[in-house]
Write a protein that holds these residues in place. Sequence first.
Motif, PDB file in Angstrom:
ATOM      1  N   TYR A 299      13.340  14.387  -9.885  1.00 52.32           N
ATOM      2  CA  TYR A 299      12.464  14.447  -8.424  1.00 52.32           C
ATOM      3  C   TYR A 299      11.321  15.075  -8.956  1.00 52.32           C
ATOM      4  N   ASP A 300      10.874  15.984  -9.725  1.00 46.96           N
ATOM      5  CA  ASP A 300       9.944  16.757 -10.036  1.00 46.96           C
ATOM      6  C   ASP A 300       9.026  15.879 -11.039  1.00 46.96           C
ATOM      7  N   VAL A 301       9.616  15.269 -11.851  1.00 45.67           N
ATOM      8  CA  VAL A 301       8.827  14.384 -12.486  1.00 45.67           C
ATOM      9  C   VAL A 301       7.950  13.174 -11.709  1.00 45.67           C
ATOM     10  N   LEU A 302       8.623  12.713 -10.674  1.00 41.13           N
ATOM     11  CA  LEU A 302       7.884  11.852  -9.754  1.00 41.13           C
ATOM     12  C   LEU A 302       6.764  12.623  -9.151  1.00 41.13           C
TER      13      LEU A 302
ATOM     14  N   GLN B 109       0.740  -1.255   0.095  1.00 45.20           N
ATOM     15  CA  GLN B 109       0.065  -0.194  -0.140  1.00 45.20           C
ATOM     16  C   GLN B 109       0.976   1.289  -0.059  1.00 45.20           C
ATOM     17  N   SER B 110       1.947   1.121   0.399  1.00 45.23           N
ATOM     18  CA  SER B 110       3.145   2.404   0.420  1.00 45.23           C
ATOM     19  C   SER B 110       4.062   2.162  -0.411  1.00 45.23           C
ATOM     20  N   LEU B 111       4.686   3.132  -1.015  1.00 46.16           N
ATOM     21  CA  LEU B 111       5.854   3.125  -2.075  1.00 46.16           C
ATOM     22  C   LEU B 111       6.701   4.349  -1.755  1.00 46.16           C
ATOM     23  N   THR B 112       7.823   3.877  -1.576  1.00 44.33           N
ATOM     24  CA  THR B 112       8.951   4.792  -1.461  1.00 44.33           C
ATOM     25  C   THR B 112      10.027   4.997  -2.703  1.00 44.33           C
ATOM     26  N   LEU B 113       9.883   6.165  -3.162  1.00 41.41           N
ATOM     27  CA  LEU B 113      10.317   6.430  -4.457  1.00 41.41           C
ATOM     28  C   LEU B 113      11.623   7.374  -4.380  1.00 41.41           C
ATOM     29  N   GLY B 114      12.835   7.141  -5.037  1.00 44.15           N
ATOM     30  CA  GLY B 114      13.906   7.933  -4.934  1.00 44.15           C
ATOM     31  C   GLY B 114      14.131   8.485  -6.384  1.00 44.15           C
ATOM     32  N   ALA B 115      14.770   9.533  -6.381  1.00 42.80           N
ATOM     33  CA  ALA B 115      15.313  10.479  -7.644  1.00 42.80           C
ATOM     34  C   ALA B 115      16.086  11.405  -7.235  1.00 42.80           C
ATOM     35  N   THR B 116      17.172  11.706  -8.153  1.00 40.03           N
ATOM     36  CA  THR B 116      18.190  12.579  -7.727  1.00 40.03           C
ATOM     37  C   THR B 116      17.469  14.121  -7.918  1.00 40.03           C
ATOM     38  N   VAL B 117      18.011  15.290  -7.224  1.00 40.56           N
ATOM     39  CA  VAL B 117      17.645  16.412  -7.108  1.00 40.56           C
ATOM     40  C   VAL B 117      17.459  16.953  -8.467  1.00 40.56           C
ATOM     41  N   GLY B 118      16.293  17.970  -8.655  1.00 37.56           N
ATOM     42  CA  GLY B 118      16.310  18.351  -9.942  1.00 37.56           C
ATOM     43  C   GLY B 118      14.868  17.995 -10.709  1.00 37.56           C
TER      44      GLY B 118
ATOM     45  N   PHE C 248      18.121  12.470  -3.675  1.00 33.83           N
ATOM     46  CA  PHE C 248      19.414  12.169  -3.702  1.00 33.83           C
ATOM     47  C   PHE C 248      20.188  13.151  -4.330  1.00 33.83           C
ATOM     48  N   ASN C 249      21.729  13.477  -3.988  1.00 31.24           N
ATOM     49  CA  ASN C 249      22.373  14.351  -4.708  1.00 31.24           C
ATOM     50  C   ASN C 249      23.741  13.546  -5.422  1.00 31.24           C
ATOM     51  N   ASP C 250      23.693  12.283  -5.530  1.00 26.53           N
ATOM     52  CA  ASP C 250      24.739  11.810  -6.029  1.00 26.53           C
ATOM     53  C   ASP C 250      24.014  10.552  -6.846  1.00 26.53           C
ATOM     54  N   TYR C 251      25.040   9.761  -7.818  1.00 25.11           N
ATOM     55  CA  TYR C 251      24.888   8.786  -8.424  1.00 25.11           C
ATOM     56  C   TYR C 251      24.908   7.298  -8.067  1.00 25.11           C
TER      57      TYR C 251
ATOM     58  N   GLY D 262      21.168  17.754 -17.631  1.00 26.95           N
ATOM     59  CA  GLY D 262      19.990  18.813 -17.487  1.00 26.95           C
ATOM     60  C   GLY D 262      19.347  18.663 -16.365  1.00 26.95           C
ATOM     61  N   ASN D 263      19.400  17.904 -15.235  1.00 28.25           N
ATOM     62  CA  ASN D 263      19.095  18.012 -14.068  1.00 28.25           C
ATOM     63  C   ASN D 263      19.533  19.187 -13.296  1.00 28.25           C
ATOM     64  N   PHE D 264      20.592  19.290 -13.171  1.00 27.66           N
ATOM     65  CA  PHE D 264      21.440  20.260 -12.541  1.00 27.66           C
ATOM     66  C   PHE D 264      21.351  21.645 -13.178  1.00 27.66           C
ATOM     67  N   ALA D 265      21.218  21.516 -14.581  1.00 24.73           N
ATOM     68  CA  ALA D 265      20.895  22.759 -15.222  1.00 24.73           C
ATOM     69  C   ALA D 265      19.565  23.500 -14.731  1.00 24.73           C
ATOM     70  N   THR D 266      18.553  22.605 -14.976  1.00 26.80           N
ATOM     71  CA  THR D 266      17.504  23.393 -14.442  1.00 26.80           C
ATOM     72  C   THR D 266      17.290  23.434 -12.905  1.00 26.80           C
ATOM     73  N   SER D 267      17.698  22.707 -12.088  1.00 26.08           N
ATOM     74  CA  SER D 267      17.864  23.151 -10.699  1.00 26.08           C
ATOM     75  C   SER D 267      18.388  24.699 -10.632  1.00 26.08           C
ATOM     76  N   ALA D 268      19.378  24.880 -11.184  1.00 26.69           N
ATOM     77  CA  ALA D 268      20.332  26.220 -11.202  1.00 26.69           C
ATOM     78  C   ALA D 268      19.604  27.190 -11.998  1.00 26.69           C
ATOM     79  N   GLY D 269      18.310  27.121 -12.468  1.00 24.74           N
ATOM     80  CA  GLY D 269      17.592  28.271 -13.163  1.00 24.74           C
ATOM     81  C   GLY D 269      18.185  28.209 -14.810  1.00 24.74           C
ATOM     82  N   LEU D 270      18.986  27.377 -15.212  1.00 24.96           N
ATOM     83  CA  LEU D 270      19.425  27.490 -16.657  1.00 24.96           C
ATOM     84  C   LEU D 270      18.258  26.896 -17.587  1.00 24.96           C
ATOM     85  N   LYS D 271      17.977  27.576 -18.739  1.00 31.57           N
ATOM     86  CA  LYS D 271      16.929  27.249 -19.387  1.00 31.57           C
ATOM     87  C   LYS D 271      17.748  26.769 -20.595  1.00 31.57           C
ATOM     88  N   PHE D 272      17.123  25.627 -21.087  1.00 34.81           N
ATOM     89  CA  PHE D 272      17.701  24.826 -22.596  1.00 34.81           C
ATOM     90  C   PHE D 272      17.683  25.855 -23.621  1.00 34.81           C
ATOM     91  N   THR D 273      16.872  26.797 -23.554  1.00 30.67           N
ATOM     92  CA  THR D 273      16.570  27.548 -24.783  1.00 30.67           C
ATOM     93  C   THR D 273      18.120  28.649 -24.789  1.00 30.67           C
TER      94      THR D 273
END
Length: 271
Positions: A44-47, A32-41, A67-70, A203-214
């Motif tokens: 995590y936001d997708v989840l 009934q309960s799920l624990t999901l992990g993701a890297t910052v950025g 998480f902050n590492d791989y 990409g995840n660290f770019a978006t976390s820092a406010g960098l835009k893909f454009t």
Amino acid sequence: MSFVRRQFLASAVALTLGVAAQASFAADPAKQSLTLGATVGYNYDVLKRGIAPQLEKQGYKVKLVEFNDYVQPNMALAQGALDANLFQHITYLNRFKTDQKLDLVDIVQSTTAPMGVYSKSRKSLAEAKQGDRITLPNDPSNLARALLLLQQNGVLTVKSDIDPLRVTEKDVVSNPKQVKLQPIEAAQLPRTLDDVEFVVVPGNFATSAGLKFTGALTLEKPPVAYQQVVAVRTADKDTVWAKDLAAAFKSPFFKDVLTKDFPGYTYPQGL
């Protein structure tokens, strides 16, 4: 009590029981309960935005861990602290689980934020000059992607058989402009924009820092081998909850969230 009223009440009770039954069986009765992990950025936001709401609607209680590492996300998964994680591509997962002897498997593809090259002093990689400095990720998986991206843009050439978990700058076989490669921790890369000519940022660290893909000078077009996947323990891959989790990444709801909140990202195949 009249016959009509009794019939109405009976129908109401049946309807209530039917809804309750649907609610109880929507989630895995054994999980009934799920624990999901993701890297910052963005992972995590997708989840948080695209997956957790669907699972919660099905009756699961969802906990997200950042998480902050791989390394730790896979170790935590293998040890049972997580039920699934989202942070890596299939190439990294396959090599990591082999090296660490972990019984993990991917169950579905997710969206992928493209790695990009950013600069405050150059308008394109074609403007690279002799001795220009380039900061890029120091973890082998992202370093391999960064080197390939630079190769695709004619900056350098790397060995054809580079190992995505053991690659180093020594795998560069041609560097015509003698650019200086400075691998550093991926999370710190955006902070080097004022200090070097080019920065290659996942990409995840770019978006976390406010960098835009454009705003990137160039973005990678990640092949399937470098697109993000969801991993679980192999013993769990055929469970009801794992199938519900995988289905959430293929749903119209998820596609709508990606379209609205993650423009410019590489979407899962078939979505």
